[in-house]
Design a protein around this motif. Structure first.
Motif, PDB file in Angstrom:
ATOM      1  N   LYS A   9       7.736  15.748  47.291  1.00 56.41           N
ATOM      2  CA  LYS A   9       9.123  15.305  47.303  1.00 56.41           C
ATOM      3  C   LYS A   9       9.946  16.289  46.467  1.00 56.41           C
ATOM      4  CE  LYS A   9      11.905  11.292  46.305  1.00 56.41           C
ATOM      5  NZ  LYS A   9      11.959   9.937  45.822  1.00 56.41           N
ATOM      6  N   TYR A  23      12.874  14.639  51.103  1.00 53.39           N
ATOM      7  CA  TYR A  23      13.177  13.335  50.524  1.00 53.39           C
ATOM      8  C   TYR A  23      11.939  12.450  50.497  1.00 53.39           C
ATOM      9  CZ  TYR A  23      15.375   8.832  49.747  1.00 53.39           C
ATOM     10  OH  TYR A  23      15.709   7.608  49.240  1.00 53.39           O
ATOM     11  N   SER A  24      11.166  12.465  51.588  1.00 51.51           N
ATOM     12  CA  SER A  24       9.936  11.677  51.638  1.00 51.51           C
ATOM     13  C   SER A  24       8.975  12.272  52.662  1.00 51.51           C
ATOM     14  CB  SER A  24      10.227  10.219  51.978  1.00 51.51           C
ATOM     15  OG  SER A  24      10.757  10.114  53.276  1.00 51.51           O
ATOM     16  N   CYS A  41       5.105  13.336  59.097  1.00 51.51           N
ATOM     17  CA  CYS A  41       6.549  13.525  59.208  1.00 51.51           C
ATOM     18  C   CYS A  41       7.173  13.636  57.823  1.00 51.51           C
ATOM     19  CB  CYS A  41       7.185  12.364  59.961  1.00 51.51           C
ATOM     20  SG  CYS A  41       6.672  12.280  61.689  1.00 51.51           S
ATOM     21  N   ASP A  43      11.113  13.333  55.813  1.00 53.30           N
ATOM     22  CA  ASP A  43      12.552  13.088  55.814  1.00 53.30           C
ATOM     23  C   ASP A  43      13.192  14.181  54.979  1.00 53.30           C
ATOM     24  OD1 ASP A  43      12.727  10.773  57.365  1.00 53.30           O
ATOM     25  OD2 ASP A  43      12.305   9.472  55.661  1.00 53.30           O
ATOM     26  N   MET A  49      20.389  12.534  56.550  1.00 55.57           N
ATOM     27  CA  MET A  49      18.928  12.469  56.627  1.00 55.57           C
ATOM     28  C   MET A  49      18.461  12.912  58.006  1.00 55.57           C
ATOM     29  SD  MET A  49      17.836  11.402  53.706  1.00 55.57           S
ATOM     30  CE  MET A  49      16.258  10.656  53.901  1.00 55.57           C
ATOM     31  N   THR A  51      14.647  13.286  60.181  1.00 57.01           N
ATOM     32  CA  THR A  51      13.194  13.133  60.208  1.00 57.01           C
ATOM     33  C   THR A  51      12.634  14.192  61.146  1.00 57.01           C
ATOM     34  OG1 THR A  51      13.376  10.761  59.827  1.00 57.01           O
ATOM     35  CG2 THR A  51      11.297  11.562  60.715  1.00 57.01           C
TER      36      THR A  51
END
Length: 77
Positions: A9, A23-24, A41, A43, A49, A51
């Motif tokens: 992250k 982000y994630s 995957c 983000d 945002m 994906t």
């Protein structure tokens, strides 16, 4: 290509010619969308945002130019 185990992250990665912040990280999970099905995957913060799959991002070697001109950091020397 980036391996999922090497990604964290807040890493900065390249996606479609733009630098983005992770982000994630999630997956692989079953998904009805074939693009994401059973793939790791991520983000990204990219003017909002987004994906994407892990195969769609590239690592970035950080340089002073990238940090100051493209990512907005200020170096206080």
């Amino acid at each position: 290509m980036i391996q999922g185990k090497d990604l964290m992250k807040e890493n900065i990665v390249e996606y479609n010619g733009y630098y983005s912040v992770v982000y994630s990280i999630f997956g692989p999970y079953p998904n009805s969308d074939e693009r994401f099905n059973n793939k790791e995957c991520v983000d990204l913060i990219l003017g909002g945002m987004a994906t994407v799959t892990i195969d769609e991002i590239n690592p970035v070697t950080l340089t002073e130019e990238i940090l100051t001109k493209k990512c907005g950091f200020y170096l206080d020397i």
